[in-house]
Design an enzyme around this catalytic site. Sequence first.
Site, PDB file in Angstrom:
ATOM      1  N   ASP A  80      38.391  52.004  31.450  1.00  0.00           N
ATOM      2  CA  ASP A  80      38.210  53.529  30.463  1.00  0.00           C
ATOM      3  C   ASP A  80      37.726  53.247  29.237  1.00  0.00           C
ATOM      4  O   ASP A  80      36.845  53.993  28.640  1.00  0.00           O
ATOM      5  CB  ASP A  80      39.241  54.122  30.598  1.00  0.00           C
ATOM      6  N   ASP A 137      42.439  48.353  34.523  1.00  0.00           N
ATOM      7  CA  ASP A 137      42.224  49.801  34.820  1.00  0.00           C
ATOM      8  C   ASP A 137      42.094  50.433  33.286  1.00  0.00           C
ATOM      9  O   ASP A 137      41.261  51.078  32.801  1.00  0.00           O
ATOM     10  CB  ASP A 137      43.672  50.449  35.150  1.00  0.00           C
TER      11      ASP A 137
HETATM   12  C1  IPM Z   1      41.558  54.155  38.672  1.00  0.00           C
HETATM   13  C2  IPM Z   1      42.797  55.088  38.454  1.00  0.00           C
HETATM   14  C3  IPM Z   1      43.883  54.927  39.484  1.00  0.00           C
HETATM   15  C4  IPM Z   1      44.299  53.301  39.035  1.00  0.00           C
HETATM   16  C5  IPM Z   1      45.025  55.770  39.726  1.00  0.00           C
HETATM   17  C6  IPM Z   1      44.694  57.192  39.757  1.00  0.00           C
HETATM   18  C7  IPM Z   1      46.178  55.288  40.711  1.00  0.00           C
HETATM   19  O1  IPM Z   1      43.169  55.346  37.260  1.00  0.00           O
HETATM   20  O2  IPM Z   1      41.170  54.149  39.572  1.00  0.00           O
HETATM   21  O3  IPM Z   1      41.226  53.723  37.575  1.00  0.00           O
HETATM   22  O4  IPM Z   1      45.215  53.275  38.165  1.00  0.00           O
HETATM   23  O5  IPM Z   1      43.860  52.376  39.557  1.00  0.00           O
HETATM   24 MN    MN Z   2      42.062  54.369  35.783  1.00  0.00          MN
END
Ligand code: IPM
Ligand code: MN
Length: 369
Positions: A251, A247
Amino acid sequence: MKLKITVLPGDGIGPEVTQEALRVLCSVAEVYGHEFSFEEHLIGGAAIEQTGSPFPPATLDSCLASDAVLLGAVGAPQFDGLAGDQRPEAGLLALRSSCGAFANLRPVVCYDATADSSPLKAEVVNGADVLIVRELLGGLYFGAPRGINDEGATREGFNTMRYDEQEVERVARVAFEAACARGRKVTSVDKANVLETSRLWREVVNRVAREYPQVTLEHMYVDACAMHLMLNPRRFDVILTENLFGDILSDEAAVLAGSLGMLASASVGGGTDVYEPVHGSAPDIAGQGLANPLGAIASAALLLRHTAGLEQEAQDVEDSIRAVLERGYRTADIQGQTGKYIVGTEEMGTLVSEALAELADMRHAYHAV
Ligand code: IPM
Ligand code: MN
Ligand code: NAD
């Protein structure tokens, strides 16, 4: 080809970007003569408001009866005070686990045309092409026990990071298979210098690697990986990692592509595949027609490839995205130096649809000669 797709627009910019992904899918259906049926359902905050649940039974039933799910995003500030299992995000986690989608594929591509949208130097990001394979149904997100204990003098919050061998093995296999079709290198990312789950993860990944002698495997600690991704992204091909690390790293990797709005994802391995952009509901720009729909549109391309096996159609959608960027069109988040025309969400979706129709016309004309 007939496809049944459950559409879950969700919250914030979710409906705005999903609309554009649907526009492109409708163009694909028209141009190539496929039959796609769409059934829209509630999820997240929108579902809480209308039904009291972030993942209502009607949504679940439709997802399980579909070939694929196309999701926008969930989450909005007004629900941040709710208990964990009642939040919009709980609806998304329930969707993923009900569909059995344990492998989350997050391709990070740096397009030539938008290399200057990244705050990193163009010579660093140019040609970067990484596939993050994120385990999606285990680790801290789902491990038990979890909770907040308020019995002692001071409250205590706790979560459990837990992986069994079989969970690691199945996602590792997805990463190695993907690597075979790409650069034949897997970087398995963990924190084995501290965590037992990571030590087991490493052992299992080493075992799976023996089945793929043509693929080079390296292990890397997650903190170092975060640094190497920015320093020299081209050293990576496939990154295999657990849920929370994936995760965070995805990003971060969005910086290579110029914006989080560019990234697509496919969650596979279960009964129904789930497609969603990597970004969230972006409450700061929701409702203004500013959101970048390219991550959602690229997710639709992944749907065509992975669920429908329509490789040509998937490539045409990706080529259309590239063509629109090369012509100088940008949403506000990817302006850079070379963006000539700043457009909104709907215009960007329309441009990609039109580019797709042009591509198909050109191919048609070529075959007619
Ligand atoms: C993602 C999001 C989700 C995650 C959240 C909203 C639950 O951040 O899809 O990356 O952490 O998987
Ligand atoms: Mn995420
Ligand atoms: P976010 O991804 O929504 O936004 C982070 C930043 O990126 C914001 O500045 C936003 O404007 C920008 N951004 C994101 N997508 C964009 C796009 N398509 N075009 C242009 N700019 C874009 O993350 P956040 O602000 O930390 O979280 C907001 C909400 O979304 C929270 O409730 C969170 O839980 C949720 N969330 C949901 C998902 C999902 O549904 N898959 C993913 C991540 C976050």
